[in-house]
Design a protein around this motif. Structure first.
Motif, PDB file in Angstrom:
ATOM      1  N   VAL A 198       0.833  -1.203   0.000  1.00  0.00           N
ATOM      2  CA  VAL A 198       0.000   0.000   0.000  1.00  0.00           C
ATOM      3  C   VAL A 198       0.871   1.258   0.000  1.00  0.00           C
ATOM      4  O   VAL A 198       0.612   2.206  -0.750  1.00  0.00           O
ATOM      5  CB  VAL A 198      -0.960  -0.001   1.222  1.00  0.00           C
ATOM      6  CG1 VAL A 198      -1.609   1.361   1.412  1.00  0.00           C
ATOM      7  CG2 VAL A 198      -2.010  -1.092   1.051  1.00  0.00           C
ATOM      8  N   GLU A 199       1.911   1.261   0.827  1.00  0.00           N
ATOM      9  CA  GLU A 199       2.765   2.444   0.923  1.00  0.00           C
ATOM     10  C   GLU A 199       3.491   2.738  -0.390  1.00  0.00           C
ATOM     11  O   GLU A 199       3.592   3.895  -0.794  1.00  0.00           O
ATOM     12  CB  GLU A 199       3.771   2.292   2.078  1.00  0.00           C
ATOM     13  CG  GLU A 199       3.128   2.463   3.449  1.00  0.00           C
ATOM     14  CD  GLU A 199       2.560   3.864   3.627  1.00  0.00           C
ATOM     15  OE1 GLU A 199       1.318   3.991   3.720  1.00  0.00           O
ATOM     16  OE2 GLU A 199       3.344   4.821   3.637  1.00  0.00           O
ATOM     17  N   VAL A 200       3.981   1.692  -1.048  1.00  0.00           N
ATOM     18  CA  VAL A 200       4.671   1.896  -2.327  1.00  0.00           C
ATOM     19  C   VAL A 200       3.669   2.335  -3.401  1.00  0.00           C
ATOM     20  O   VAL A 200       3.946   3.250  -4.177  1.00  0.00           O
ATOM     21  CB  VAL A 200       5.447   0.620  -2.741  1.00  0.00           C
ATOM     22  CG1 VAL A 200       5.951   0.725  -4.176  1.00  0.00           C
ATOM     23  CG2 VAL A 200       6.618   0.387  -1.796  1.00  0.00           C
TER      24      VAL A 200
ATOM     25  N   ARG B  88       0.804   3.961  -3.029  1.00  0.00           N
ATOM     26  CA  ARG B  88       0.241   5.304  -2.864  1.00  0.00           C
ATOM     27  C   ARG B  88       1.294   6.407  -2.831  1.00  0.00           C
ATOM     28  O   ARG B  88       0.994   7.551  -3.134  1.00  0.00           O
ATOM     29  CB  ARG B  88      -0.664   5.381  -1.643  1.00  0.00           C
ATOM     30  CG  ARG B  88       0.027   5.376  -0.319  1.00  0.00           C
ATOM     31  CD  ARG B  88      -0.958   5.771   0.773  1.00  0.00           C
ATOM     32  NE  ARG B  88      -0.288   5.708   2.057  1.00  0.00           N
ATOM     33  CZ  ARG B  88      -0.618   6.454   3.115  1.00  0.00           C
ATOM     34  NH1 ARG B  88      -1.643   7.255   3.046  1.00  0.00           N
ATOM     35  NH2 ARG B  88       0.053   6.342   4.229  1.00  0.00           N
ATOM     36  N   ASN B  89       2.540   6.082  -2.467  1.00  0.00           N
ATOM     37  CA  ASN B  89       3.576   7.125  -2.425  1.00  0.00           C
ATOM     38  C   ASN B  89       4.382   7.217  -3.713  1.00  0.00           C
ATOM     39  O   ASN B  89       4.941   8.263  -4.009  1.00  0.00           O
ATOM     40  CB  ASN B  89       4.543   6.895  -1.259  1.00  0.00           C
ATOM     41  CG  ASN B  89       3.861   7.060   0.083  1.00  0.00           C
ATOM     42  OD1 ASN B  89       2.971   7.891   0.225  1.00  0.00           O
ATOM     43  ND2 ASN B  89       4.254   6.259   1.053  1.00  0.00           N
TER      44      ASN B  89
END
Lengths: 93, 93
Positions: free
Chosen positions: A49-51, A53-54
């Motif tokens: 998720v972090e990769v 969305r960022n």
């Protein structure tokens, strides 16, 4: 939200899951995607998720809801086993 | 909420963390506790919370808020590294 827009995190190569999330939003027209995980794959689900969305969908999606829980099942030795679960709901901005 | 009521999950024995959460609520009079974790310890943080709230503090606490995020730092080889974070805020019912 239909199962079509759920992604279950397992042991395949990491970028497969990131690509799956990105594709749902960019190619499949999803307005929401739920990333689901269990046990040791929970840390990986957060990474995915972090990769997504960022890096790939920057300013395009946000985290709508995060749920934790437990599932109980009987393993092959006949013992009751508890496993933690994590679900992260993402939505288009 | 003060740092006094934050528990950071690492590599110590699992039950140390469960006990720490339970003690905050039962002995230290906390009305809220934040369980914090990074990287591979994220799965473990969810396990700690699930065991504390389903086994030891059943019907006494609930999950108030869950946040995911990223921290960037420079490792000893001088490269930028990203690590995922998870924070679970628990409150007394």
């Amino acid at each position: 939200m239909t199962d079509e827009h759920s992604i279950f995190i397992g042991g395949k190569p990491f970028m497969n899951y990131v690509t799956a999330v990105v594709m749902q939003f960019t190619m499949k027209g999803a307005t929401g995607v739920v990333v689901k995980s269990r046990g040791k794959f929970i840390s990986r689900a957060v990474d995915v998720v972090e990769v997504a969305r960022n890096r790939f969908l920057k300013d395009q999606i946000d985290v709508r809801n995060i749920k934790i829980g437990s599932e109980e099942f009987v393993n092959k030795e006949g013992r009751n086993v508890r496993v933690s679960t994590l679900e992260i709901a993402l939505g288009k901005k």
